[in-house]
Design a protein around this motif. Structure first.
Motif, short mmCIF file in Angstrom:
data_model
loop_
_atom_site.label_atom_id
_atom_site.label_comp_id
_atom_site.label_asym_id
_atom_site.label_seq_id
_atom_site.Cartn_x
_atom_site.Cartn_y
_atom_site.Cartn_z
N ALA A 27 0.83 -1.20 0.00
CA ALA A 27 0.00 0.00 0.00
C ALA A 27 0.87 1.26 0.00
O ALA A 27 0.55 2.24 -0.68
N ALA A 28 1.96 1.23 0.77
CA ALA A 28 2.88 2.37 0.76
C ALA A 28 3.48 2.58 -0.62
O ALA A 28 3.57 3.71 -1.12
N ALA A 29 3.89 1.48 -1.25
CA ALA A 29 4.46 1.59 -2.59
C ALA A 29 3.43 2.12 -3.59
O ALA A 29 3.75 2.95 -4.45
N ALA A 30 2.18 1.66 -3.47
CA ALA A 30 1.14 2.14 -4.38
C ALA A 30 0.86 3.62 -4.19
O ALA A 30 0.46 4.30 -5.14
N ALA A 31 1.11 4.12 -2.97
CA ALA A 31 0.92 5.55 -2.71
C ALA A 31 2.13 6.38 -3.13
O ALA A 31 2.12 7.60 -2.96
N GLY A 32 3.16 5.72 -3.65
CA GLY A 32 4.33 6.43 -4.15
C GLY A 32 5.48 6.54 -3.18
O GLY A 32 6.41 7.32 -3.41
N PHE A 33 5.47 5.74 -2.10
CA PHE A 33 6.52 5.80 -1.09
C PHE A 33 7.29 4.48 -1.08
O PHE A 33 6.70 3.41 -0.91
N ARG A 34 8.59 4.56 -1.21
CA ARG A 34 9.43 3.37 -1.25
C ARG A 34 10.22 3.17 0.04
O ARG A 34 10.94 2.17 0.16
N ALA A 35 10.12 4.06 0.98
CA ALA A 35 10.82 3.94 2.26
C ALA A 35 9.79 3.89 3.38
O ALA A 35 8.85 4.69 3.40
N VAL A 36 9.99 2.97 4.31
CA VAL A 36 9.04 2.79 5.41
C VAL A 36 9.80 2.54 6.71
O VAL A 36 10.99 2.18 6.71
N GLU A 37 9.11 2.75 7.81
CA GLU A 37 9.63 2.41 9.13
C GLU A 37 8.54 1.69 9.90
O GLU A 37 7.36 1.75 9.53
N LEU A 38 8.94 1.01 10.98
CA LEU A 38 8.01 0.22 11.78
C LEU A 38 8.37 0.30 13.25
O LEU A 38 9.56 0.30 13.60
N TRP A 39 7.35 0.36 14.11
CA TRP A 39 7.56 -0.02 15.50
C TRP A 39 7.72 -1.55 15.52
O TRP A 39 7.40 -2.23 14.54
N TRP A 40 8.24 -2.10 16.62
CA TRP A 40 8.36 -3.55 16.68
C TRP A 40 6.96 -4.14 16.49
O TRP A 40 6.06 -3.86 17.29
N PRO A 41 6.75 -4.94 15.44
CA PRO A 41 5.37 -5.32 15.10
C PRO A 41 4.74 -6.35 16.02
O PRO A 41 3.54 -6.62 15.89
N TRP A 42 5.50 -6.92 16.95
CA TRP A 42 4.98 -7.94 17.85
C TRP A 42 5.13 -7.45 19.29
O TRP A 42 6.08 -7.81 19.99
N PRO A 43 4.21 -6.59 19.77
CA PRO A 43 4.39 -5.93 21.06
C PRO A 43 4.44 -6.88 22.25
O PRO A 43 4.95 -6.51 23.31
N ASP A 44 3.93 -8.09 22.10
CA ASP A 44 3.95 -9.05 23.20
C ASP A 44 5.02 -10.13 23.02
O ASP A 44 5.10 -11.05 23.83
N ASP A 45 5.82 -10.01 21.98
CA ASP A 45 6.77 -11.07 21.67
C ASP A 45 8.07 -10.48 21.13
O ASP A 45 8.14 -10.08 19.97
#
Length: 282
Positions: A27-45
């Protein structure tokens, strides 16, 4: 039209949350953005099964997105937690268990930055004890980041929304980064300049940029007040980006805002209205 800066990234922990995690890079790429960041995606693990890590890695690569920032384990975000590394007991243990996992994932993606949230002050625990534990864990984190070819980031939040968080000014965060660098000798710990948190805390953003651009390893933006998309508050993203570039910052500026509706709609408006700015390229 051009974006306000050519090196804008999207935070996929706040944007496109109407989609499952593995669909957000596309979805980010479709919106024209090729760079992304993330919080740790598994908050309990702090150490999820390898198959889950592999699936996220594949989703990022298949979308053609570059991961430019990743939080180390920090507890529940968004939610009541503000990090784990200064918290004695199980949370500190989870933070340490996460270090090799997050560092290996970052290395596999060429991710240049790992963010370590400090954690809240705890009742009944001496601040100096928390600070000693934090420095110990940050040294471990800086070494893990170094092995991954990444920087370690230290972020200041704002006291209005995080009243128990001890790092609420740029001065405090940069001073701690300096202490970690002195302890490790690696020089890979830097300031995460979150312009929303600094503005919410009443900082003079121009002054912070001019003073600390050289100590900054990553920048995040949301408009203030409200933590909304660019143009919904009082902050001028284009002007701030231009000032950062003029001060010598060449890295990414990540959009870490809470969208008012579907993320793609807000990003389309940003592209339609954003003034062009000829900044540095990677």
């Amino acid at each position: 039209m051009a974006l306000p800066d050519p090196r804008l990234a999207l935070n996929l922990s706040l944007l496109f949350t109407e989609l499952p995690l593995l669909e957000r890079p596309a979805a980010a790429a479709a919106a024209g953005f090729r760079a992304v960041e993330l919080w740790w995606p598994w908050p309990d693990d702090p150490a999820p099964p390898p198959a889950e890590l592999d699936a996220l890695r594949a989703a990022l690569k298949e979308a053609g997105t570059e991961l430019v920032g990743l939080n180390l384990y920090a507890g529940r975000l968004p939610g009541p937690d503000r990090g784990a590394l200064s918290l004695p007991g199980p949370e500190s243990a989870r933070f340490r268990a996460n270090l090799p996992v997050a560092a290996d994932f970052a290395a596999s993606m060429g991710c240049p930055a790992l963010n370590a949230l400090y954690g809240n002050r705890l009742p009944g625990v001496a601040p100096e004890d928390q600070d000693a534990l934090a420095l110990e864990n940050l040294v471990l984190a800086a070494r893990a980041a170094h092995r991954a070819g990444a920087r370690l980031l230290i972020e200041a939040l704002n006291s209005a929304e995080s009243p128990d968080y001890p790092l609420v000014t740029a001065d405090a965060a940069v001073a701690l980064a300096d202490r970690v660098n002195a302890a490790t000798g690696l020089g890979n710990t830097a300031f995460l300049m979150d312009l929303y948190h600094l503005a919410r805390g009443g900082a003079d953003l121009a002054g912070v940029i001019d003073r600390y651009a050289g100590a900054t390893g990553h920048v995040q933006f949301a408009d203030c007040p409200g933590r909304g998309a660019p143009g919904t508050g009082a902050l001028d993203l284009a002007a701030l980006a231009a000032r950062l570039r003029a001060a010598g910052y060449e890295g990414w500026i990540a959009l870490e805002y809470r969208p008012a509706g579907p993320a793609a709609d807000g990003l389309a408006r940003l592209r339609a209205t954003g003034p062009a700015h000829q900044g540095g390229t990677r």
